[in-house]
Design a protein around this motif. Structure first.
Motif, PDB file in Angstrom:
ATOM      1  N   CYS A   1     -14.055  58.486  29.998  1.00 29.30           N
ATOM      2  CA  CYS A   1     -13.603  58.155  28.649  1.00 29.30           C
ATOM      3  C   CYS A   1     -13.826  59.383  27.774  1.00 29.30           C
ATOM      4  CB  CYS A   1     -14.383  56.962  28.114  1.00 29.30           C
ATOM      5  SG  CYS A   1     -13.866  56.453  26.471  1.00 29.30           S
TER       6      CYS A   1
ATOM      7  N   ARG B   1      -7.950  62.841  33.174  1.00 29.46           N
ATOM      8  CA  ARG B   1      -8.045  62.382  31.791  1.00 29.46           C
ATOM      9  C   ARG B   1      -9.455  62.658  31.275  1.00 29.46           C
ATOM     10  NH1 ARG B   1      -8.512  57.473  28.914  1.00 29.46           N
ATOM     11  NH2 ARG B   1     -10.223  58.663  28.036  1.00 29.46           N
TER      12      ARG B   1
ATOM     13  N   LYS C   1     -12.596  61.540  19.947  1.00 27.02           N
ATOM     14  CA  LYS C   1     -12.696  60.114  20.250  1.00 27.02           C
ATOM     15  C   LYS C   1     -12.484  59.242  19.022  1.00 27.02           C
ATOM     16  CE  LYS C   1     -13.282  58.745  23.590  1.00 27.02           C
ATOM     17  NZ  LYS C   1     -12.196  58.517  24.579  1.00 27.02           N
TER      18      LYS C   1
ATOM     19  N   HIS D   1      -8.853  50.106  29.755  1.00 25.49           N
ATOM     20  CA  HIS D   1      -8.938  49.623  28.377  1.00 25.49           C
ATOM     21  C   HIS D   1      -8.357  48.219  28.247  1.00 25.49           C
ATOM     22  CE1 HIS D   1      -9.603  53.932  27.768  1.00 25.49           C
ATOM     23  NE2 HIS D   1     -10.362  53.529  26.766  1.00 25.49           N
TER      24      HIS D   1
ATOM     25  N   GLU E   1     -10.426  54.978  33.929  1.00 31.85           N
ATOM     26  CA  GLU E   1     -11.653  55.654  33.523  1.00 31.85           C
ATOM     27  C   GLU E   1     -12.662  55.681  34.669  1.00 31.85           C
ATOM     28  OE1 GLU E   1     -11.554  55.529  28.705  1.00 31.85           O
ATOM     29  OE2 GLU E   1     -12.892  54.104  29.669  1.00 31.85           O
TER      30      GLU E   1
ATOM     31  N   ASP F   1     -17.451  53.611  26.635  1.00 34.05           N
ATOM     32  CA  ASP F   1     -16.698  52.795  27.607  1.00 34.05           C
ATOM     33  C   ASP F   1     -17.310  52.737  29.014  1.00 34.05           C
ATOM     34  OD1 ASP F   1     -14.978  52.097  25.619  1.00 34.05           O
ATOM     35  OD2 ASP F   1     -13.298  53.321  26.311  1.00 34.05           O
TER      36      ASP F   1
ATOM     37  N   GLN G   1     -16.386  49.640  31.456  1.00 35.28           N
ATOM     38  CA  GLN G   1     -15.087  49.566  32.135  1.00 35.28           C
ATOM     39  C   GLN G   1     -14.864  50.736  33.089  1.00 35.28           C
ATOM     40  OE1 GLN G   1     -12.976  49.593  28.427  1.00 35.28           O
ATOM     41  NE2 GLN G   1     -12.176  51.653  28.702  1.00 35.28           N
TER      42      GLN G   1
HETATM   43 MN    MN Z   1     -12.113  54.892  26.719  1.00 39.89          MN
END
Ligand code: MN
Length: 341
Positions: free
Chosen positions: A102, A126, A131, A271, A297, A308, A311
């Motif tokens: 993230c 990624r 942020k 997400h 992620e 995050d 997740q």
């Molecule tokens: Mn994120």
């Protein structure tokens, strides 16, 4: 508005029409087929007299079309768009997995994750440098330093880099970013979209958490109307009454967007769910529904992630996910994107 010309329409009359439309600030995109030429009118056609155009000798029919988006509309561009991201083709039978943390948290972290996700088959990296956090007191990202670390990770792996822009004033910093992400919260930051329309960089446009599919396509339209056709859409879940998951993945958006638009669509199951063990089944559903790729992620130590973590998959879980999706990707007639280096 769409103008369908008669066969063998007089060239001079056509030029006159196009020039006149130009004077009305309407851009004309001609699609020349074997039997039919179609003019797509881009701009505010609300003041154009449809009867006047219909009365021209060169015109077969005129249609006001329902959808207010033109550039992203499949009606004007029947074939799927293929977006080139540093040599990787997105769309047209290629399936790309963009993976990474993230937030970029440090050099070792991003480089190690980049190497791990690449070895599992990810074709893009990624990582968030800027942020958008709900709280101003939460970690805001490493910002410019984070972008530099992303470039180092690209150097180490060859993976094209995907990262989010939050302000048009940062565009210069993003010059060497391969795929610029517009996050869900900025999907309707129209001034940002306009600026992105003036560059040629590929843009990953995420759907806003409370935005309709049409609004997503209108935002794509902002970028494309400015002259940048390189837009990739991303479904990342929308806010519904359900609270068991962070968002609700709108699976129907995938085939719907495929039908209405020629732009590739990526799905972000991380997400969408907010829960790491839901990432795999949602990824499978997205592939089956026709997605052109996934954004997932991955964190080296999810419980310690600065954002995050809940997740995020561990590199080992990501590897399992990649193994489990490959068969379905092939079944859907797509090939996994690959980066050699
Ligand atoms: Mn994120």
């Amino acid at each position: 508005m769409v103008v369908i010309l008669k066969q063998n329409a007089d060239k001079k009359q056509l030029d006159n029409l196009v020039n006149w439309l130009g004077s009305q600030e309407i851009k004309v995109q001609a699609t020349v087929g074997v039997h039919t030429t179609i003019l797509g009118l881009v701009g505010d056609t609300s003041k154009i007299d449809i009867d006047m155009i219909q009365s021209l000798p060169i015109v077969e029919t005129v249609k006001r079309i329902q959808e207010p988006y033109k550039n992203s509309n499949r009606k004007f561009h029947p074939l799927d768009s293929i977006i080139d991201v540093r040599g990787q083709k997105v769309g047209e039978g290629m399936f790309h997995v963009m993976a990474g943390p993230c937030s970029i948290e440090g050099e070792d972290q991003i480089i190690n994750i980049a190497k791990a996700v690449k070895s599992s088959g990810a074709s893009m990296l990624r990582g968030g440098a800027f942020k958008p956090r709900t709280s101003p007191y939460a970690f805001q990202g490493l910002r410019g330093e984070g972008l530099e670390l992303m470039k180092k990770a690209r150097e180490a792996t060859g993976l094209p880099i995907v990262t989010e822009i939050m302000s048009a004033s940062h565009l210069e910093l993003f010059e060497d970013v391969d795929l610029i992400q517009v996050g869900a919260r900025d999907m309707q930051n129209f001034e940002l979209l306009k600026e992105l329309g003036h560059c040629k960089k590929p843009i990953l446009l995420k759907r806003g958490l409370a935005n309709t599919i049409e609004e997503l396509l209108m935002s794509a339209e902002y970028i494309m109307a400015g002259g940048n056709p390189n837009v990739i859409l991303c479904e990342r879940g929308i806010r519904t009454f359900e609270t068991a998951t962070r968002n609700t993945l709108d699976i129907s958006a995938i085939p719907y967007l495929k039908e209405k638009s020629h732009l590739p669509i990526i799905v972000d199951p991380s997400h969408a769910s907010g829960v790491s063990w839901l990432v795999n089944p949602l990824a499978m559903a997205a592939i089956a529904a026709g997605a052109d790729g996934l954004m997932i992620e991955v964190h080296n130590n999810p419980p310690k992630a600065l954002s995050d973590g809940a997740q995020s998959l561990t590199p080992a879980q990501f590897d399992e996910t990649m193994k489990s999706i490959k068969g379905l990707v092939a079944y859907m007639g797509k090939s996994m994107g690959k980066v050699e280096q």
